[in-house]
Scaffold this active site. Structure first.
Site, short mmCIF file in Angstrom:
data_model
loop_
_atom_site.label_atom_id
_atom_site.label_comp_id
_atom_site.label_asym_id
_atom_site.label_seq_id
_atom_site.Cartn_x
_atom_site.Cartn_y
_atom_site.Cartn_z
N HIS A 1 0.84 -1.19 0.00
CA HIS A 1 0.00 0.00 0.00
C HIS A 1 0.88 1.25 0.00
O HIS A 1 2.09 1.17 0.20
CB HIS A 1 -0.90 0.02 1.25
CG HIS A 1 -0.13 0.25 2.51
ND1 HIS A 1 0.67 -0.73 3.07
CD2 HIS A 1 0.00 1.34 3.32
CE1 HIS A 1 1.26 -0.26 4.16
NE2 HIS A 1 0.87 1.00 4.34
N ASP B 1 0.75 5.32 1.81
CA ASP B 1 0.08 6.02 2.91
C ASP B 1 -0.74 7.18 2.38
O ASP B 1 -0.27 7.95 1.54
CB ASP B 1 1.10 6.53 3.92
CG ASP B 1 1.73 5.42 4.74
OD1 ASP B 1 1.28 4.26 4.62
OD2 ASP B 1 2.68 5.70 5.50
N HIS C 1 4.71 0.11 -0.08
CA HIS C 1 5.47 -0.66 0.90
C HIS C 1 4.57 -1.70 1.55
O HIS C 1 3.35 -1.67 1.41
CB HIS C 1 6.11 0.26 1.96
CG HIS C 1 5.15 1.21 2.61
ND1 HIS C 1 4.64 2.34 1.98
CD2 HIS C 1 4.59 1.22 3.86
CE1 HIS C 1 3.84 2.99 2.79
NE2 HIS C 1 3.78 2.33 3.93
N ARG D 1 6.27 -8.67 15.79
CA ARG D 1 6.89 -7.38 15.51
C ARG D 1 5.96 -6.27 15.97
O ARG D 1 4.74 -6.38 15.84
CB ARG D 1 7.16 -7.26 14.00
CG ARG D 1 7.69 -5.89 13.55
CD ARG D 1 7.87 -5.89 12.02
NE ARG D 1 8.47 -4.65 11.54
CZ ARG D 1 7.78 -3.59 11.12
NH1 ARG D 1 6.46 -3.61 11.15
NH2 ARG D 1 8.41 -2.52 10.68
#
Length: 329
Positions: free
Chosen positions: A209, A211, A265, A275
């Site tokens: 996607h 941002d 990304h 994570r």
């Protein structure tokens, strides 16, 4: 664990049994890179160092759309505190996390997976808390988290505004645009957890996607998993324990008329280790009109509300975000 969202059950019920993806479908084992690293402390030095630092910021924004910053003014203590406190928050039982009363925030603050996914590749193996800055004070049940997020929000906002001003001045545009339109009432923080994915090492923690903001200020742990698409090739970002990651969002790409790049990304789920990350998003009010700062413009002007509605409609109907391509002239 009672804190774990039902990722596997959801995917199996919607898409059938999870199977390992073929290497020909998607390559996850990609080359590692170190993002451009910029020392913001040089902005406080002499004129030569000051101007060189600004040049590096603009160059990285145009060539990469991503870069890392050190000497950014956010203490390790604040970052460590938020990490500890978000771990504690995510350890809450799942049925409590889905109840908006947990943080005394509106419905939809807690999100997990991708309920709009049409295919397995559109499913995100992650959970997150989406917290508008204007509501942080409501986190009365988590006093430590509230205090830490407020400190981080102030620092991250100052950083984002400073970087936006540098990028705007480089284009010869009025830098006051961001101070006038990107207020605390429209910006937010997102805390993310990417659980270990035991069924497959080839699952997205966060699907590819871009941002939908102006700038993102990201803190990530050292587990790794962030990848970005540069020059048609996916590359893995090497974590830096001393740095924050800055990335250009769609709105800045449109506002800069394509000079600064909003790169696609993703986060790849780890097979064994969870994570954590958290990020500040510099966003305008919904009524703010985004218009390229120079002509001829490659994008038509649009309001942030219109952009958000178009993205939501595309995701709902196709499972994917189309983004700025919808707004090209």
């Amino acid at each position: 664990m009672e804190s774990e969202p039902p990722f596997g059950e959801f995917v199996n019920s919607v898409f059938g049994n999870i199977v390992e993806q073929e290497e020909t479908e998607e390559k996850f084992d990609v080359d590692e890179c170190e993002l451009p690293l910029i020392d913001l402390g040089h902005l406080n030095l002499g004129n030569l160092e000051h101007e060189e630092c600004k040049r590096k910021i603009c160059e990285a924004s145009a060539e990469w759309g991503f870069f890392q910053i050190v000497n950014h003014g956010v203490s390790k203590e604040i970052l460590s505190r938020i990490h500890r406190e978000q771990v504690e928050l995510f350890r809450q039982p799942f049925h409590i996390k889905t109840n908006e009363k947990l943080l005394n925030l509106s419905s939809g603050c807690y999100r997990w997976g991708t309920q709009t996914a049409i295919t397995q590749k559109q499913f995100a193996w992650s959970e997150a808390f989406h917290i508008p800055l204007s509501t942080i004070f409501q986190l009365s049940e988590f006093e430590g988290l509230r205090s830490s997020l407020q400190e981080f929000a102030i620092k991250a906002s100052d950083l984002a505004q400073q970087i936006a001003e540098i990028l705007a001045e480089n284009l010869g545009c009025k830098s006051t645009f961001f101070f006038k339109n990107c207020l605390p009432s429209s910006c937010y923080i997102r805390m993310n957890r990417y659980p270990a994915c035991p069924v497959s090492s080839k699952v997205f923690g966060l699907i590819p996607h871009t941002d939908s903001d102006f700038l993102t200020v990201l803190h990530q742990d050292q587990v790794g998993g962030l990848q970005l698409l540069k020059d048609g090739k996916w590359i893995r970002v090497k974590p830096n324990p001393d740095a924050l990651v800055i990335n250009i969002g769609d709105l800045f790409q449109a506002w800069s008329n394509g000079v600064y790049k909003s790169l696609e990304h993703r986060v790849v789920a780890n097979h064994e280790i969870e994570r954590f990350s958290f990020a500040y998003f510099l966003c305008p009010s919904h009524d703010t009109v985004i218009q390229s700062c120079c002509e001829p413009s490659i994008y038509r002007k649009f309001s942030f509300r219109e952009y958000r509605q178009q993205v939501e409609e595309d995701v709902k109907t196709t499972g994917d975000k189309v983004g700025l391509e919808r707004f090209r002239r």
